[in-house]
Write a protein that holds these residues in place. Structure first.
Motif, mmCIF file in Angstrom:
data_model
loop_
_atom_site.group_PDB
_atom_site.id
_atom_site.type_symbol
_atom_site.label_atom_id
_atom_site.label_comp_id
_atom_site.label_asym_id
_atom_site.label_seq_id
_atom_site.Cartn_x
_atom_site.Cartn_y
_atom_site.Cartn_z
ATOM 1 N N PRO A 737 46.118 25.450 39.549
ATOM 2 C CA PRO A 737 45.985 24.498 38.445
ATOM 3 C C PRO A 737 45.095 23.334 38.864
ATOM 4 C CG PRO A 737 48.144 24.323 39.517
ATOM 5 C CD PRO A 737 47.461 25.515 40.112
ATOM 6 N N PRO A 738 44.345 22.726 37.960
ATOM 7 C CA PRO A 738 44.374 22.963 36.498
ATOM 8 C C PRO A 738 43.397 24.028 36.021
ATOM 9 C CG PRO A 738 42.985 21.079 36.965
ATOM 10 C CD PRO A 738 43.503 21.551 38.302
ATOM 11 N N THR A 739 42.744 24.746 36.945
ATOM 12 C CA THR A 739 41.813 25.806 36.519
ATOM 13 C C THR A 739 42.540 26.839 35.674
ATOM 14 O OG1 THR A 739 40.495 25.494 38.517
ATOM 15 C CG2 THR A 739 40.200 27.564 37.331
ATOM 16 N N VAL A 740 43.754 27.195 36.076
ATOM 17 C CA VAL A 740 44.558 28.168 35.341
ATOM 18 C C VAL A 740 45.895 27.521 35.013
ATOM 19 C CG1 VAL A 740 45.594 30.462 35.374
ATOM 20 C CG2 VAL A 740 43.449 30.050 36.585
ATOM 21 N N THR A 741 46.306 27.644 33.776
ATOM 22 C CA THR A 741 47.578 27.071 33.337
ATOM 23 C C THR A 741 48.295 28.057 32.426
ATOM 24 O OG1 THR A 741 46.500 26.012 31.457
ATOM 25 C CG2 THR A 741 46.708 24.696 33.472
ATOM 26 N N GLY A 742 49.493 27.686 32.002
ATOM 27 C CA GLY A 742 50.225 28.485 31.023
ATOM 28 C C GLY A 742 50.709 29.809 31.568
ATOM 29 N N VAL A 743 50.826 30.777 30.672
ATOM 30 C CA VAL A 743 51.374 32.086 31.042
ATOM 31 C C VAL A 743 50.565 32.730 32.155
ATOM 32 C CG1 VAL A 743 51.833 34.427 30.216
ATOM 33 C CG2 VAL A 743 52.374 32.472 28.774
ATOM 34 N N ARG A 744 49.240 32.582 32.113
ATOM 35 C CA ARG A 744 48.396 33.199 33.131
ATOM 36 C C ARG A 744 48.740 32.661 34.510
ATOM 37 N NH1 ARG A 744 46.734 37.476 31.187
ATOM 38 N NH2 ARG A 744 48.026 38.048 32.912
ATOM 39 N N SER A 745 48.990 31.353 34.631
ATOM 40 C CA SER A 745 49.315 30.811 35.951
ATOM 41 C C SER A 745 50.683 31.290 36.409
ATOM 42 C CB SER A 745 49.263 29.282 35.930
ATOM 43 O OG SER A 745 50.294 28.741 35.141
ATOM 44 N N LEU A 746 51.595 31.509 35.466
ATOM 45 C CA LEU A 746 52.916 32.033 35.827
ATOM 46 C C LEU A 746 52.812 33.473 36.318
ATOM 47 C CD1 LEU A 746 56.065 31.820 35.785
ATOM 48 C CD2 LEU A 746 55.950 32.688 33.438
ATOM 49 N N VAL A 747 52.118 34.314 35.526
ATOM 50 C CA VAL A 747 52.076 35.748 35.828
ATOM 51 C C VAL A 747 51.142 36.055 36.989
ATOM 52 C CG1 VAL A 747 51.453 38.011 34.888
ATOM 53 C CG2 VAL A 747 52.693 36.374 33.475
ATOM 54 N N ASP A 748 50.004 35.345 37.073
ATOM 55 C CA ASP A 748 49.014 35.659 38.101
ATOM 56 C C ASP A 748 49.135 34.754 39.329
ATOM 57 O OD1 ASP A 748 47.927 37.665 36.500
ATOM 58 O OD2 ASP A 748 46.542 36.287 35.529
ATOM 59 N N SER A 749 48.997 33.451 39.134
ATOM 60 C CA SER A 749 48.904 32.532 40.270
ATOM 61 C C SER A 749 50.202 32.469 41.060
ATOM 62 C CB SER A 749 48.502 31.138 39.776
ATOM 63 O OG SER A 749 47.339 31.193 38.989
ATOM 64 N N ALA A 750 51.326 32.236 40.383
ATOM 65 C CA ALA A 750 52.601 32.095 41.094
ATOM 66 C C ALA A 750 52.995 33.387 41.792
ATOM 67 C CB ALA A 750 53.692 31.656 40.115
ATOM 68 N N SER A 751 52.801 34.527 41.128
ATOM 69 C CA SER A 751 53.180 35.798 41.748
ATOM 70 C C SER A 751 52.329 36.090 42.975
ATOM 71 C CB SER A 751 53.067 36.949 40.736
ATOM 72 O OG SER A 751 51.724 37.207 40.415
ATOM 73 N N LEU A 752 51.028 35.695 42.919
ATOM 74 C CA LEU A 752 50.161 35.888 44.078
ATOM 75 C C LEU A 752 50.685 35.096 45.274
ATOM 76 C CD1 LEU A 752 47.516 36.855 45.451
ATOM 77 C CD2 LEU A 752 46.444 34.778 44.560
ATOM 78 N N LEU A 753 51.092 33.852 45.051
ATOM 79 C CA LEU A 753 51.555 33.023 46.167
ATOM 80 C C LEU A 753 52.824 33.592 46.797
ATOM 81 C CD1 LEU A 753 50.922 29.377 44.889
ATOM 82 C CD2 LEU A 753 49.472 30.819 46.339
ATOM 83 N N TRP A 754 53.728 34.097 45.959
ATOM 84 C CA TRP A 754 54.960 34.641 46.564
ATOM 85 C C TRP A 754 54.677 35.962 47.282
ATOM 86 C CZ3 TRP A 754 59.961 37.312 44.989
ATOM 87 C CH2 TRP A 754 61.008 36.906 45.834
ATOM 88 N N ARG A 755 53.807 36.770 46.718
ATOM 89 C CA ARG A 755 53.431 38.014 47.392
ATOM 90 C C ARG A 755 52.781 37.699 48.742
ATOM 91 N NH1 ARG A 755 51.365 43.301 44.705
ATOM 92 N NH2 ARG A 755 51.879 42.175 42.799
#
Length: 933
Positions: A737-755
């Motif tokens: 963020p703030p490049t990516v926000t909303g559902v996309r940041s939840l599904v893509d960004s957050a999942s990438l960090l935990w993986r």
């Protein structure tokens, strides 16, 4: 209708006329004019020699782009027990049999709709015959027709280069494809053994293989000459993915285009290790680039760069290249730059040929392999000459650049008055002057379908609907504008144009689609479908618009203007917005059943990047897409969706071919790129995957509306490669963020960090405690998840509306260690009416809570139990894999290295990756230590 020529172009046109006529319930009397005894046996595929191979892999030779394995499967059926070989270069005569059987089958399937007859005659002219037209033949017949398709290719080899003494010799083979021409040379044992071949392209390759193999003189040597002495390059045994450049900002002058093309080749070679993907990608842009050039620039290209392009573009099959190399190595083949200056007969037969450099060669035969003449004015072909002759009202046809074919309007002849007066269509090589790249099957099959549709639209159009909803005859002069799939629109031409441009952007997954559709509503306030489309895009995919206001405007407008399809669409959008999801889904499916070509409705129904779809049951989504095949055929958008369906079914090879086919028609198709990216990931092609994807995003995908998801895919490839610093760079530049926000940041960004954390950052401490060796020393920490969660609307984490979003909400909360939030999400899922939230997401959430409490065994048990039901939450296998990563981490943390190794072994077998191999190799230390003990 008459089709003149039954080679590949004519046969494929007949196939699509039969298919289209059947689908429209239109009666067609089809006459195929060609002296050949069977269909499909034009100059390209009529050869009797097995050593003459296609120069396109079998997977690229299907008659139907929506069925990429069609020719491959046909070959398997010809040899029971054989395995499919999509990368094989099949014999050309085999392909002629395939075309023959395809047309025979399609005519049988068309039944009473198509009556076909084959006249073994040569067409000599086209003329008016009262209200109709007639095709004249060499034997005096006049075939009356309503439309003519000229599909002759270039019907004569070009030999004007030959000196008179050579052209008149019995030892000069002017056309090696004439029946029996090469057999005479093969059987000759009296004159000199050597053969001079003029031309060093693909025709030369075939001729050399025919004149050097079994049955030929053992003492024969072959000399092949051309102006430049260049051999075609060779195909790779396994072709790479085409890298299609974005040419929007390329210049419009020849020198500028050539420079950008050179840069493209160099860049692709530097990143992929080979130049061929660059050439294959550039091929799909050649018609656009050619159209930018003026006549002078085109002539300069033909005189200069065209030869070099042909060497790269038209390549030898690998097996043919091996044989050519062997002949050259043993001295039986010599390739040189040269031109024939003169020839004189030898007393014992054969010729003494003098080349321009003064060298003299005594040969038994000279074979012309320079290819067909390209100027249709100089072929002495009676039909082409007749189309170009002056007549009252002007010639039916006019030539384009250098006489390389006819000027057309989408394939229909445009005479000198630039109006499409005569119902005559051409395709293939006869359009080379206006398209340049138009002679290979991948281009011809697309043209054949377009010509079939155009011919039927002209002579037997479907009924049309007026603004008041009434149906009139297809030739009625006043009718409403139509959308890209042919559905009538109740609006003005200006508003329809804006709507269609916006809809095409939505189909390509490009940004700005809703802005153009909004513009359409401003141009026509009573454009109900446009208002409803905005409401649907806002509700289904989060587009920026006021859903309530747009829906109200659609309902108000449809009361004043619109047909039954448009009224149904407005009603369905209202149901999707206002009613429970299940009821809205049923209404949408009923609408699609009645109006399957309503592409926006279908888009909303199919789960993709942009839409959640009407079902999370994978088989139902598959059935929906597959059931639309007859409606959409080879439309690039449909092929793109079908490609994604095939990869979801694990049919990766077919999915990849479908995606390539779609991208060859529409390089900006985000759906096709999404499918291809999944194919590359699931088949372990990670280095190619990130490189190819980065090329697309930087070129044809610059306007993609879901760039974050493509960045996530590229990051997955980098993680699989173990290139952690690349993942870090990509996250901060493209996914944080703030490049990516909303559902996309939840599904893509957050999942990438935990993986990233489970696979790398936290893996070593857990694996080392279990006795394994360190794997990721010095890789550094994972960026914090907190900023992503802080940027989200709390409802996404507390009350997610779909199982897939709920799963990723659990992932994001676990990644940030928010146990309280996980507990609240678990309670929400257990209280839900959705059984998937209850039985799948709730147990996963509980497992994540147990992980937070370091109860590794308990968490592993729950995650293992939920695995068989995990696909019911929707999404892709790559997205759901985050749960397996959590299971692997739990197992290794609990000390169960055997269970961990078993899962890693299975994954490496299915989809190899350096990351999994490193983790698996580290576990070998545990097994070795255990064996010692």
């Amino acid at each position: 209708m008459a089709i003149v020529g039954t080679g590949a172009s004519g046969t494929l046109t007949a196939v699509h006329i039969a298919r289209t006529a059947r689908s429209r319930s239109t009666a067609v009397d089809l006459v195929l004019l060609d002296p050949a005894d069977r269909w499909g046996r034009g100059a390209a595929f009529g050869t009797p020699y097995d050593e003459h191979l296609l120069n396109v892999p079998a997977s690229g030779m299907t008659a139907f782009p929506e069925e990429p394995g069609h020719f491959v499967d046909w070959r398997v059926r010809q040899a029971p027990g054989a395995v499919p070989e999509p990368n094989a270069f099949a014999p050309r005569r085999e392909y002629s049999r395939y075309l023959d059987e395809v047309l025979t089958r399609e005519l049988a399937a068309a039944g009473d709709h198509v009556a076909a007859r084959h006249l073994r005659s040569t067409a000599t002219g086209v003329a008016r015959s009262g209200e109709r037209w007639a095709v004249g033949t060499h034997d005096g017949r006049q075939v009356e027709v309503d439309a003519v398709v000229v599909a002759t290719g270039l019907p004569e080899m070009g030999a004007r280069w030959a000196p008179d003494a050579l052209a008149g010799s019995a030892f000069f083979v002017a056309d090696p494809w004439a029946p029996g021409a090469l057999e005479v040379v093969r059987r000759d044992r009296r004159g000199p053994a050597d053969v001079l071949v003029v031309g060093t392209g693909l025709t030369m390759v075939d001729v050399v293989l025919s004149l050097s193999g079994p049955g030929n003189r053992a003492d024969r040597r072959l000399l092949a000459v051309s102006r430049n002495g260049r051999l075609p390059r060779r195909h790779l045994p396994e072709p790479g993915l085409a890298v299609i450049p974005d040419i929007d900002d390329w210049p419009h002058d020849l020198d500028g285009i050539l420079e950008r093309g050179r840069q493209h080749l160099l860049e692709v070679r530097a990143t992929t290790g080979d130049w061929r993907p660059a050439v294959d990608g550039l091929r799909f842009r050649m018609a656009e680039l050619w159209a930018r050039l003026d006549e002078d620039a085109r002539h300069r290209f033909l005189a200069g760069t065209a030869g070099a392009w042909g060497v790269l573009r038209h390549r030898m099959p690998p097996t043919s290249a091996v044989l050519i190399d062997a002949l050259a190595t043993t001295g039986r083949l010599q390739v040189a730059a040269g031109e024939v200056a003169d020839a004189e007969p030898l007393p014992r037969g054969g010729l003494a040929v003098t080349l321009a450099d003064g060298t003299r060669h005594e040969v038994g035969w000279v074979v012309n392999c320079t290819g067909p003449g390209h100027d249709i004015r100089r072929l002495s072909n009676p039909l082409l000459d007749d189309l170009l002759r002056d007549r009252p009202g002007g010639a039916l046809g006019e030539v384009t650049t250098a006489g390389m074919g006819f000027r057309t309007t989408d394939g229909r002849l445009a005479g000198r008055d630039r109006r499409s007066a005569a119902p005559v269509w051409v395709l293939g090589a006869l359009r080379r002057g206006e398209l340049w790249e138009t002679t290979a099957v991948p281009e011809i099959r697309i043209q054949a379908r377009a010509v079939a549709t155009s011919v039927l639209d002209a002579v037997a159009p479907l009924p049309r609907r007026l603004e008041d909803g009434s149906l009139v005859a297809g030739h009625h002069p006043v009718a409403r504008p139509r959308d890209p799939l042919g559905l009538p629109l109740s609006t003005t031409a200006e508003a329809a144009q804006a709507f269609n441009e916006g809809l095409e952007r939505v189909l390509r997954l490009q940004s700005g689609g809703e802005d153009l559709i909004r513009q359409a509503t401003e141009l026509d306030r009573d454009f109900a479908v446009a208002h409803a489309a905005l409401a649907m895009l806002g509700h289904e995919s989060g587009a920026s618009c006021d859903v309530t206001t747009s829906l109200a405007a659609a309902r108000d407008a449809i009361g004043r203007r619109g047909d039954s399809r448009e009224a149904s669409f407005v009603d369905v959008v209202g149901r999707r917005v206002e009613e429970p999801p299940a009821q809205g889904a049923r209404a949408l499916m009923a609408h699609i059943s009645s109006y399957p070509r309503d592409v926006l409705a279908v888009s909303a129904a199919v789960p993709t990047i942009a839409f959640s779809g009407v079902t999370d049951v994978r088989q139902d989504a598959w059935q929906l897409v597959e059931g639309l095949g007859a409606t959409y055929g080879d439309h690039w958008w449909y092929i793109s969706l079908l490609a994604f369906t095939r990869q979801d079914q694990g049919r990766f090879e077919e999915a990849g071919l479908l995606a390539e086919s779609a991208l060859s028609c529409e390089p900006s198709s985000g759906h096709a790129v999404h499918a291809q990216t999944h194919v590359l990931y699931e088949t372990g092609q990670h280095d190619l995957g990130r490189t190819w994807l980065d090329h697309w995003v930087a070129a044809s995908g610059r306007a993609a509306s879901h760039r974050a998801h493509f960045s996530w895919h590229a990051a997955l490839h980098e993680l699989a490669l173990g290139d952690i610093e690349a993942v870090r760079r990509r996250y901060y530049s493209q996914l944080a963020p703030p490049t990516v926000t909303g559902v996309r940041s939840l599904v893509d960004s957050a999942s990438l960090l935990w993986r990233w954390r489970l696979c790398v950052a936290d893996w070593d401490p857990a694996a080392t405690a279990a006795g394994a060796g360190p794997t990721f020393t010095g890789e550094g920490s994972v960026p914090p998840v907190g900023p992503i969660l802080d940027s989200l609307d709390s409802s996404l984490l507390e009350r997610p509306q779909t199982p897939l979003i709920a799963l990723h909400a659990a992932v994001a909360l676990a990644a940030d260690g928010r146990a309280h939030g996980l507990a609240g999400l678990q309670a929400y899922c257990r209280a839900s009416d959705d059984p998937r939230l209850q039985t799948v997401v709730a147990p996963v959430t509980e497992a994540f809570l147990l992980m937070e409490a370091r109860d590794w065994d308990g968490a592993a048990r729950l995650l293992t139990e939920v695995q068989p039901q995990l696909d019911t939450v929707g999404g892709s296998a790559a997205q759901r894999e985050i749960v397996e990563e959590a299971l692997l981490f739990c197992l290794v943390s609990s000390g169960d290295t055997t269970g961990t190794a078993s899962i890693l072994d299975s994954r490496i077998h299915r989809r190899p990756s350096p990351l999994d191999r490193r983790r698996r190799d580290a576990l070998q230390h545990v097994a070795f230590t255990s064996d010692l003990a």
